[in-house]
Enzyme design. Structure first.
Site, mmCIF file in Angstrom:
data_model
loop_
_atom_site.group_PDB
_atom_site.id
_atom_site.type_symbol
_atom_site.label_atom_id
_atom_site.label_comp_id
_atom_site.label_asym_id
_atom_site.label_seq_id
_atom_site.Cartn_x
_atom_site.Cartn_y
_atom_site.Cartn_z
ATOM 1 N N ASP A 105 0.830 -1.202 0.000
ATOM 2 C CA ASP A 105 0.000 0.000 0.000
ATOM 3 C C ASP A 105 0.874 1.266 0.000
ATOM 4 O OD1 ASP A 105 -1.984 1.847 0.410
ATOM 5 O OD2 ASP A 105 -2.855 0.859 2.160
ATOM 6 N N GLY B 44 -4.998 3.221 -8.053
ATOM 7 C CA GLY B 44 -5.206 3.417 -9.495
ATOM 8 C C GLY B 44 -4.328 4.489 -10.112
ATOM 9 N N ASP C 106 -10.372 4.029 -1.457
ATOM 10 C CA ASP C 106 -11.070 3.080 -0.581
ATOM 11 C C ASP C 106 -12.588 3.095 -0.772
ATOM 12 O OD1 ASP C 106 -8.522 2.921 0.328
ATOM 13 O OD2 ASP C 106 -9.044 3.048 2.443
HETATM 14 C C1 GAL Z 1 -5.506 2.349 2.799
HETATM 15 C C2 GAL Z 1 -5.938 1.160 1.949
HETATM 16 C C3 GAL Z 1 -6.939 0.381 2.770
HETATM 17 C C4 GAL Z 1 -6.266 -0.116 4.039
HETATM 18 C C5 GAL Z 1 -5.658 1.064 4.812
HETATM 19 C C6 GAL Z 1 -4.819 0.595 5.984
HETATM 20 O O1 GAL Z 1 -4.648 3.130 2.063
HETATM 21 O O2 GAL Z 1 -6.491 1.620 0.742
HETATM 22 O O3 GAL Z 1 -7.470 -0.684 2.017
HETATM 23 O O4 GAL Z 1 -5.281 -1.038 3.696
HETATM 24 O O5 GAL Z 1 -4.871 1.858 3.977
HETATM 25 O O6 GAL Z 1 -4.241 1.649 6.691
#
Ligand code: GAL
Length: 676
Positions: free
Chosen positions: A407, A466, A487
């Site tokens: 991420d 994306g 998200d």
């Molecule tokens: C976001 C991600 C989520 C989750 C979260 C955790 O950036 O898109 O799905 O993983 O971080 O902190």
């Protein structure tokens, strides 16, 4: 005449026009109505409060009464032609200071736009909304996202009230049906082997595949034609071992019980590619967020078995953020060294020994996933992989992990020369550089290489929302899936907006490379604040159907110990899941729109077509359909309703019409099977 008398005369005149001159005006405050019918992008509707439960405040001014909501928001009120006018002071609530919300307030009367605020931003003084309503049956108070997504769009309808001639007839309503209803028929007592019919593995990697089968137990399993190096446990149906050479084997899986026998071919492809069908499993984020622990993960794995989901092909148990130590948390269970002296990542005390956990999950016939960031900090402020990518890939493999979600989070800070940035500021930094192709690719390529060097198969899931059209390059750097959007939340607007943004990436989906429109927001979700998904039942059918049509990774985001019948039913329709798991690996696109009806078509390996008739509008779609050539479907076809697992009948596509009745925000998911 004084101005009051003038006003009374005008109102009297309006009343006389609509035949209501025997009554006098009364006030209905919006907070006197039932606001539970509101649809909104985040949180719960606030009565005389903001969406965060604070005093309504716009541009420094506070208001005692009104309705605090969040874009995208919609409230329908039946007025029965009893309203004279609607007035409110609208604006963005000051509680989101430090962010950049933008939203537009719109009033619709009987489907016509009556008033709009224009885009409003934080700090703008409240705008007066004043709308005459004589003769209007139904009003909608809507807040749209102002064009920049709905982040922090806390929107207030302050002092919102109606002048009315009968205050007792106002009813809030929602055109989307709210009663759950079950469509999937219960599984037969006889054995039925479900799940994917193709499985990829790399030479030398540990093999783990549990034959997913419904039917009464005890059940015994066998597999004819297993390549050497693999064996099946006849009691559990778990196939393990190792293949040393690349090649394809067609295996016949057999499941038997007292009621009968089921057979299914499984193509085992030993080569360079894994995830030949989209991964199916569970992820901890949407239910537990920062509260995840080894115990919760273990229980999730047990729930996947106990609920029977495992018999339908669900098999990944993925840990998201917060298994590492955190930089700022006051919670002692998250405090501790980030890495040992040698630089190896150290799990937090809620997790301890990751290998023990992975072994436990594997023992159930399931696989296990982990999470990190290419930046120094994850999105939640835990230790990320920056500068330790190789060591981290080695740790995941040593512990026995089968899946990594990687991420972007604080990587924007690395690009800006601030690798040690504050995790609380990462949201504003996170996108910087993400739209520059070489910069965006670099950290994902690096981890992709290290993962492939490990002596086990690790599905590589890219999460960078994306940026830089990741679908065009994600596969080339070893990615098996990539998030195409930001998200998801359990709000209709979130699901709809994600769906509408998928078509551009569809051509890149193929076995081993999947577009990921984020997790399933069904069941009890809540990011640490558990509540039933706010998607209505039809919206959930639509959501799940579309994710299957999209060949999306199916990752359950709810607490699996809290399954209700509806949710479990939604997740266990083998004919619907088979659309997602189709080995051809195509992604459906919208090939035709008729008003708010969007028709998605997915070509399947056996030459048939899965078609989703998806209603994005607020009226039931009732029509006789005959444009089959537009869908690429010709000749004599058997039409099967996949949710109901029932043939509807045979049609000749050149003459016949198909009657469609699609509920508001709902779907008909049909398979068209060519009759030779
Ligand atoms: C976001 C991600 C989520 C989750 C979260 C955790 O950036 O898109 O799905 O993983 O971080 O902190």
């Amino acid at each position: 005449m004084t101005s009051n008398i003038k006003l009374a005369t005008i109102i009297g005149f309006l009343f006389s026009l609509i035949g209501l001159n025997h009554l006098s005006a009364q006030t209905v405050w919006i907070d006197q109505l039932d606001l539970s019918t509101v649809t909104q992008g985040y949180g719960m509707p606030g009565k005389n409060k903001s969406v965060d439960g604070k005093v309504l405040t716009i541009g420094g001014k506070t208001f005692e009464r009104g309705f605090g909501t969040h874009a995208e928001s919609s409230l329908f009120i039946l007025l029965n032609k009893k309203a004279i006018d609607f007035t409110a002071q609208v604006g963005i609530d000051d509680e989101v200071i430090g962010h950049e919300p933008a939203a537009e307030f719109v009033v619709y009367g009987d489907g016509r736009k009556l008033w709009s605020s224009g885009v409003m931003r934080l700090g703008d003084a409240a705008k007066l909304c004043s709308v005459p309503l004589a003769g209007v049956e139904k009003i909608e108070l809507a807040v749209t996202d102002g064009g920049n997504g709905n982040y922090y769009d806390h929107a207030d309808w302050a002092n919102a009230k109606f002048q009315a001639i009968d205050v007792n007839t106002f009813i809030t309503t929602n055109p989307v049906a709210s009663k759950p209803y079950i469509l999937t028929p219960p599984p037969s007592a006889k054995p039925r082997i479900n799940g994917a019919s193709v499985f990829g593995v790399r030479p030398g990697s540990p093999f783990l595949f549990r034959v997913p089968a419904t039917g009464v137990r005890p059940m015994s399993f066998s597999a004819a034609g297993l390549p050497s190096g693999l064996k099946i446990d006849s009691k559990t149906g778990i196939i393990t071992g190792k293949l040393s050479k690349a090649g394809t084997s067609i295996v016949t899986l057999v499941a038997k019980n007292a009621e009968g026998k089921s057979e299914k071919k499984l193509r085992i492809v030993c080569g360079s590619q894994i995830a030949l069908t989209p991964p199916m499993g569970w992820n901890s984020w949407n239910c537990f967020a920062g509260e995840v622990s080894a115990e919760k993960v273990r229980r999730a794995a047990e729930a996947m078995v106990k609920s029977g989901l495992i018999n339908h092909g669900w098999n990944y148990i993925n840990i998201d953020d917060y298994w590492q130590n955190n930089r700022d948390s006051k919670d002692q269970t998250l405090r501790g060294m980030f890495r040992d002296k040698a630089g190896n990542i150290v799990p937090n005390s809620r997790f301890g020994n990751m290998k023990v956990l992975a072994d436990y999950v594997h023992g159930l016939g399931l696989k296990i996933g982990i999470y990190s960031s290419p930046g120094p900090w994850t999105c939640g402020g835990c230790a990320g992989s920056y500068g330790h990518e190789k060591q981290d890939a080695q740790s995941y493999a040593k512990w026995g992990f089968d899946y990594l979600k990687y991420d972007w989070c604080s990587y924007g800070g690395v690009i800006n020369g601030m690798p040690d940035n504050d995790p609380h500021k990462v949201s504003s930094l996170s996108f910087q550089g993400g739209d520059n192709l070489p910069i965006a690719v670099k950290p994902y390529k690096l981890m992709g290489e290290y993962l492939r060097q490990q002596p086990r198969d690790i599905v590589y899931s890219l999460c960078q929302y994306g940026m830089s059209d990741v679908w065009t390059w994600g596969g080339s750097i070893g990615g098996n899936s990539w998030r195409t959007t930001n998200d998801i939340t359990d709000a209709w607007a979130s699901v709809r907006n994600i769906v509408l943004a998928q078509d551009k990436a569809a051509a890149w989906a193929k076995p081993g490379n999947w577009n990921d429109p984020d997790m399933l927001v069904i069941g009890t979700v809540g990011w640490g604040d558990p509540h039933p998904s706010r998607l209505k039942p039809d919206e959930q059918y639509l959501h799940f159907s579309l994710w299957c049509l999209f060949s999306a990774p199916l990752l359950i985001g709810c607490d699996m110990e809290k399954f209700d019948d509806f949710t479990l039913n939604l997740l266990t329709n083998d004919e619907v899941i088979a659309i997602d798991q189709d080995p051809l690996g195509k992604e459906a696109t919208c090939v035709q729109s008729i008003g708010d009806l969007r028709i998605y078509v997915k070509e399947l390996e056996d030459g048939s077509h899965a078609v989703g008739f998806c209603n994005f509008g607020l009226e039931t779609v009732d029509l006789s359909y005959k444009d089959f050539d537009k869908l690429g479907i010709t000749g004599q076809q058997m039409v099967r309703d996949l949710w109901r697992q029932k043939n509807i009948g045979s049609i000749n596509t050149s003459n016949d019409e198909l009657k469609l009745k699609v509920p508001v925000h709902g779907v008909l998911l049909y398979k068209f099977i060519s009759k030779k």
